[in-house]
Design a protein around this motif. Sequence first.
Motif, short mmCIF file in Angstrom:
data_model
loop_
_atom_site.label_atom_id
_atom_site.label_comp_id
_atom_site.label_asym_id
_atom_site.label_seq_id
_atom_site.Cartn_x
_atom_site.Cartn_y
_atom_site.Cartn_z
N ASP A 14 8.39 -1.69 -50.19
CA ASP A 14 8.49 -1.78 -51.65
C ASP A 14 7.15 -1.87 -52.36
O ASP A 14 7.08 -1.81 -53.59
CB ASP A 14 9.38 -2.97 -52.06
CG ASP A 14 8.84 -4.29 -51.54
OD1 ASP A 14 8.16 -4.29 -50.49
OD2 ASP A 14 9.11 -5.34 -52.17
N ASP A 15 6.06 -1.98 -51.58
CA ASP A 15 4.71 -2.04 -52.16
C ASP A 15 4.16 -0.62 -52.25
O ASP A 15 3.91 0.02 -51.24
CB ASP A 15 3.80 -2.90 -51.29
CG ASP A 15 2.42 -3.10 -51.89
OD1 ASP A 15 1.91 -2.17 -52.53
OD2 ASP A 15 1.85 -4.19 -51.70
N PRO A 16 3.96 -0.07 -53.48
CA PRO A 16 3.49 1.32 -53.61
C PRO A 16 2.11 1.54 -53.00
O PRO A 16 1.82 2.62 -52.48
CB PRO A 16 3.49 1.56 -55.12
CG PRO A 16 3.48 0.20 -55.75
CD PRO A 16 4.21 -0.70 -54.79
N GLY A 17 1.26 0.51 -53.03
CA GLY A 17 -0.07 0.64 -52.44
C GLY A 17 0.01 0.82 -50.93
O GLY A 17 -0.71 1.65 -50.36
N VAL A 18 0.88 0.06 -50.29
CA VAL A 18 1.06 0.19 -48.84
C VAL A 18 1.62 1.56 -48.49
O VAL A 18 1.20 2.21 -47.54
CB VAL A 18 1.98 -0.94 -48.30
CG1 VAL A 18 2.32 -0.70 -46.83
CG2 VAL A 18 1.31 -2.29 -48.47
N ARG A 19 2.59 2.02 -49.30
CA ARG A 19 3.19 3.34 -49.04
C ARG A 19 2.12 4.44 -49.14
O ARG A 19 2.05 5.32 -48.28
CB ARG A 19 4.31 3.63 -50.04
CG ARG A 19 5.57 2.84 -49.80
CD ARG A 19 6.79 3.50 -50.46
NE ARG A 19 6.62 3.77 -51.88
CZ ARG A 19 6.81 2.91 -52.86
NH1 ARG A 19 7.15 1.66 -52.56
NH2 ARG A 19 6.65 3.26 -54.12
N ARG A 20 1.30 4.38 -50.19
CA ARG A 20 0.26 5.41 -50.35
C ARG A 20 -0.73 5.38 -49.19
O ARG A 20 -1.12 6.43 -48.66
CB ARG A 20 -0.50 5.19 -51.67
CG ARG A 20 0.27 5.62 -52.91
CD ARG A 20 -0.66 5.72 -54.12
NE ARG A 20 -1.28 4.44 -54.42
CZ ARG A 20 -0.76 3.53 -55.25
NH1 ARG A 20 0.40 3.76 -55.82
NH2 ARG A 20 -1.39 2.41 -55.49
N LEU A 21 -1.14 4.18 -48.77
CA LEU A 21 -2.09 4.06 -47.67
C LEU A 21 -1.52 4.62 -46.37
O LEU A 21 -2.18 5.39 -45.65
CB LEU A 21 -2.45 2.58 -47.48
CG LEU A 21 -3.53 2.26 -46.45
CD1 LEU A 21 -4.87 2.80 -46.90
CD2 LEU A 21 -3.63 0.75 -46.24
N VAL A 33 5.44 12.80 -43.44
CA VAL A 33 5.81 11.47 -43.89
C VAL A 33 6.79 11.54 -45.06
O VAL A 33 6.57 12.28 -46.03
CB VAL A 33 4.56 10.66 -44.32
CG1 VAL A 33 4.96 9.25 -44.75
CG2 VAL A 33 3.54 10.61 -43.19
N VAL A 34 7.85 10.75 -44.96
CA VAL A 34 8.75 10.51 -46.08
C VAL A 34 8.69 9.00 -46.35
O VAL A 34 9.00 8.20 -45.46
CB VAL A 34 10.20 10.93 -45.77
CG1 VAL A 34 11.11 10.58 -46.95
CG2 VAL A 34 10.26 12.43 -45.47
N ALA A 35 8.25 8.61 -47.54
CA ALA A 35 8.08 7.19 -47.87
C ALA A 35 8.98 6.83 -49.04
O ALA A 35 8.98 7.52 -50.06
CB ALA A 35 6.62 6.89 -48.19
#
Length: 372
Positions: A14-21, A33-35
């Motif tokens: 749920d953290d967009p920063g973690v998903r982008r990284l 990748v599917v996030a």
Amino acid sequence: MDKKEPDRILIVDDDPGVRRLLMRCLGNAGWEVVAVPGIPEAFQEFQPGRFNALLSDVDLPGSKDGIESARELVSMDPALRVVMMSGTPANKEKAKQAGLEAFLHKPFELGEVVGLLKPFRRDRGAAAAPAKPDHILLVEDDAAVREMITVYINTAGWEAVAARNGAEALRVFETGKFHMLIADVRLNGGIDGIEVAKWFLGFEPKLKVVIISGVPGVSSRVKEAGLGLFFPKPAGIEALGDFLELSRAHFENGVSKRMLIVEDDAVELEEHCLMLRGIGYEVTGAHSAEEALACAESGRFDAILTDNLLPGMTGLRVIPELKKRSTAPILLMVNQPSPEVEKDALLLGAAAVIQKPLDYPLLDRKLAAPLP
């Protein structure tokens, strides 16, 4: 699944920063990748056979947590490989009790993520880069510098595999086995050489790392990151060539000599240790004669290298004391050689006197030859 299918991973956080990284990191590593931010979106994207792996946070919004959702997805596709992640230590045991062993503690190193997921990739058949351990991966975006260092690598007896940026290096690294990484710090593509090195060390801790750069102040970043040797561009490239030749000789020999180095200057001691370990020596450092005597008492060495100017007992004075505790030949380092100092050193039992700053090829030749 068709083996021509891409390696695909579903990321749930749920953290967009973690998903982008993670999307950037794993995309560079060759994953498709599917996030998604939550469990409902994960079930919308999921189809049996579509994904190799699931990387999911434990604590997610909604009535179900990541562990419960992961188990449901595995029941739909038993071949799905799962890695749970969380910043809450207790969640590791909770995941384990649910039969989900693979776990990442937040915050994590990106190299740790790539390494943990690497076994979940499909077998691609023949590797794009050779799997022999005497290959060196060179990451350099300047074509002229890349060509020059490639010549140094191949001339020294290694085989060079070159990449132009971090993303390309990551793809190559996954398909081969490398003895050493040589990386420029400033690279095109948004991933610098220090990041590349940290990723690779995350799943190949024994990899030897050499960082090169012409950017002022970079050496402190290399040191802070705990990486290996640093050679400045352009002046240090010739020294890099010497290093490659010496390390190749030790690699072919297959025998690692144990050396004790006594030097009170912390910067010099670190440089000696890094250089000689990079070549292939097993090195123990001591900051004083007294510390060296304790090391000689408790350990076995093939050679001892001591500075003359030390606090307390000097290098000359410690030579006979070291000889009482070790049979290793002793080499005395001096800033200004003189016939008097050399005569005294030899009379006290030193095998040789060498001048600082150290000429590492000369030192290596002396250590390879029989010493009294």
